[in-house]
Motif scaffolding. Structure first.
Motif, PDB file in Angstrom:
ATOM      1  N   TYR A  61       0.798  -1.237   0.000  1.00 56.16           N
ATOM      2  CA  TYR A  61       0.000   0.000   0.000  1.00 56.16           C
ATOM      3  C   TYR A  61       0.822   1.274   0.000  1.00 56.16           C
ATOM      4  O   TYR A  61       0.312   2.324  -0.395  1.00 56.16           O
ATOM      5  CB  TYR A  61      -0.994   0.006   1.170  1.00 56.16           C
ATOM      6  CG  TYR A  61      -0.383  -0.182   2.538  1.00 56.16           C
ATOM      7  CD1 TYR A  61       0.165   0.874   3.243  1.00 56.16           C
ATOM      8  CD2 TYR A  61      -0.373  -1.440   3.131  1.00 56.16           C
ATOM      9  CE1 TYR A  61       0.724   0.700   4.489  1.00 56.16           C
ATOM     10  CE2 TYR A  61       0.188  -1.635   4.379  1.00 56.16           C
ATOM     11  CZ  TYR A  61       0.732  -0.555   5.062  1.00 56.16           C
ATOM     12  OH  TYR A  61       1.288  -0.745   6.294  1.00 56.16           O
ATOM     13  N   ASN A  62       2.090   1.242   0.386  1.00 59.66           N
ATOM     14  CA  ASN A  62       2.948   2.436   0.344  1.00 59.66           C
ATOM     15  C   ASN A  62       3.911   2.440  -0.839  1.00 59.66           C
ATOM     16  O   ASN A  62       4.700   3.366  -0.993  1.00 59.66           O
ATOM     17  CB  ASN A  62       3.741   2.595   1.640  1.00 59.66           C
ATOM     18  CG  ASN A  62       2.932   3.262   2.731  1.00 59.66           C
ATOM     19  OD1 ASN A  62       1.974   3.969   2.453  1.00 59.66           O
ATOM     20  ND2 ASN A  62       3.307   3.024   3.973  1.00 59.66           N
ATOM     21  N   ASN A  63       3.892   1.402  -1.647  1.00 64.53           N
ATOM     22  CA  ASN A  63       4.696   1.316  -2.866  1.00 64.53           C
ATOM     23  C   ASN A  63       3.876   0.516  -3.881  1.00 64.53           C
ATOM     24  O   ASN A  63       4.021  -0.700  -3.972  1.00 64.53           O
ATOM     25  CB  ASN A  63       6.048   0.633  -2.611  1.00 64.53           C
ATOM     26  CG  ASN A  63       6.856   0.494  -3.884  1.00 64.53           C
ATOM     27  OD1 ASN A  63       6.839   1.368  -4.746  1.00 64.53           O
ATOM     28  ND2 ASN A  63       7.565  -0.623  -4.017  1.00 64.53           N
ATOM     29  N   LEU A  64       3.006   1.201  -4.597  1.00 70.51           N
ATOM     30  CA  LEU A  64       2.039   0.521  -5.456  1.00 70.51           C
ATOM     31  C   LEU A  64       2.631  -0.006  -6.760  1.00 70.51           C
ATOM     32  O   LEU A  64       2.054  -0.893  -7.373  1.00 70.51           O
ATOM     33  CB  LEU A  64       0.860   1.464  -5.779  1.00 70.51           C
ATOM     34  CG  LEU A  64       0.027   1.911  -4.569  1.00 70.51           C
ATOM     35  CD1 LEU A  64      -1.055   2.894  -5.008  1.00 70.51           C
ATOM     36  CD2 LEU A  64      -0.586   0.717  -3.853  1.00 70.51           C
ATOM     37  N   ASN A  65       3.785   0.525  -7.176  1.00 73.70           N
ATOM     38  CA  ASN A  65       4.367   0.121  -8.463  1.00 73.70           C
ATOM     39  C   ASN A  65       5.715  -0.541  -8.264  1.00 73.70           C
ATOM     40  O   ASN A  65       6.629   0.062  -7.718  1.00 73.70           O
ATOM     41  CB  ASN A  65       4.534   1.346  -9.371  1.00 73.70           C
ATOM     42  CG  ASN A  65       3.197   1.949  -9.733  1.00 73.70           C
ATOM     43  OD1 ASN A  65       2.389   1.301 -10.374  1.00 73.70           O
ATOM     44  ND2 ASN A  65       2.967   3.179  -9.319  1.00 73.70           N
ATOM     45  N   GLY A  66       5.816  -1.769  -8.766  1.00 70.30           N
ATOM     46  CA  GLY A  66       7.073  -2.488  -8.697  1.00 70.30           C
ATOM     47  C   GLY A  66       8.021  -2.063  -9.800  1.00 70.30           C
ATOM     48  O   GLY A  66       7.659  -1.324 -10.711  1.00 70.30           O
ATOM     49  N   ARG A  67       9.221  -2.578  -9.725  1.00 68.87           N
ATOM     50  CA  ARG A  67      10.264  -2.265 -10.690  1.00 68.87           C
ATOM     51  C   ARG A  67       9.791  -2.527 -12.115  1.00 68.87           C
ATOM     52  O   ARG A  67       9.196  -3.558 -12.408  1.00 68.87           O
ATOM     53  CB  ARG A  67      11.491  -3.118 -10.360  1.00 68.87           C
ATOM     54  CG  ARG A  67      12.678  -2.825 -11.204  1.00 68.87           C
ATOM     55  CD  ARG A  67      13.998  -3.350 -10.658  1.00 68.87           C
ATOM     56  NE  ARG A  67      13.971  -4.548  -9.876  1.00 68.87           N
ATOM     57  CZ  ARG A  67      14.721  -5.623 -10.147  1.00 68.87           C
ATOM     58  NH1 ARG A  67      15.498  -5.643 -11.206  1.00 68.87           N
ATOM     59  NH2 ARG A  67      14.681  -6.673  -9.361  1.00 68.87           N
ATOM     60  N   GLY A  69       7.380  -1.507 -13.678  1.00 68.30           N
ATOM     61  CA  GLY A  69       5.930  -1.603 -13.862  1.00 68.30           C
ATOM     62  C   GLY A  69       5.437  -3.021 -14.031  1.00 68.30           C
ATOM     63  O   GLY A  69       4.313  -3.239 -14.494  1.00 68.30           O
ATOM     64  N   ALA A  70       6.262  -4.005 -13.639  1.00 66.59           N
ATOM     65  CA  ALA A  70       5.888  -5.403 -13.822  1.00 66.59           C
ATOM     66  C   ALA A  70       4.764  -5.830 -12.886  1.00 66.59           C
ATOM     67  O   ALA A  70       3.959  -6.695 -13.224  1.00 66.59           O
ATOM     68  CB  ALA A  70       7.099  -6.312 -13.626  1.00 66.59           C
TER      69      ALA A  70
END
Length: 194
Positions: A61-67, A69-70
């Motif tokens: 919830y505090n980092n919605l996008n992974g490396r 955009g995967a």
């Protein structure tokens, strides 16, 4: 039609699947503690050693996008109200970094200790994996469903499943492994620090 799995079962994902929706849902049992249940889905992108390579490989919830955009978390549901998926994670296999071998999908209870909550008070929990056409397709075609039927009476975190790469294919493992210690225990388990 979705394949229903039991704990410990493994299946291959459809080779034509470029994007997947991972939907998690749950209900809460009768509970009179005065607090809503705030369950949180998260994903850990793991290298060959089973650990996160970078901090941004922890999607929550505090980092919605992974490396690259995967992996993209669709946002935090604070109460779990309503039918259907309570939280959704979208995976784009075409954007997955080559050094990522496994995605651990987990659920934790926010402030579980302070609120005196655990997964023994949660029912009808499930995960579904659907093949989707694009990032706007929030229904998709269900491929896999895994109902968490096990009773987790003291656990505050669960590794629900692992989606892993083997011989150039993506596979699904129905894990359902409980942890005490909530999100912090999972973060530590996957090689990150709080």
């Amino acid at each position: 039609m979705a394949v229903n799995l039991q704990k410990g079962q493994r299946v291959s994902l459809d080779n034509s699947m470029k994007m997947a929706l991972v939907g998690l849902g749950w209900d809460t049992n009768k509970y009179d503690g005065g607090f809503d249940f705030d369950l949180d889905a998260s994903a850990f992108l793991l290298g060959a050693d089973g650990k996160c390579i970078r901090d941004e490989d922890f999607i929550f919830y505090n980092n919605l996008n992974g490396r690259d955009g995967a992996v993209v978390h669709q946002g935090d549901n604070l109460t779990g109200e309503g039918d259907g998926d309570d939280e959704v994670i979208v995976i784009d296999f075409t954007k997955m970094p080559d050094d990522i071998q496994k995605i651990a999908v987990c659920v934790t209870i926010h402030d579980a200790v302070a609120r005196r909550q655990n997964f023994g008070q949660v029912s009808n929990a499930y995960i579904r994996v659907a093949k989707i056409a694009n990032e706007f397709d929030m229904a998709g075609e269900d491929q896999i469903r895994f109902d968490l039927e096990e009773e987790f009476s003291i656990e505050t975190a669960i590794v629900v499943c692992e989606i892993y790469r083997r011989n150039g294919e993506w596979k699904f493992n129905a894990v359902a492994s409980g942890f005490q210690g909530g999100l912090e225990a999972l973060v530590t388990n996957y090689g990150l620090s709080c």
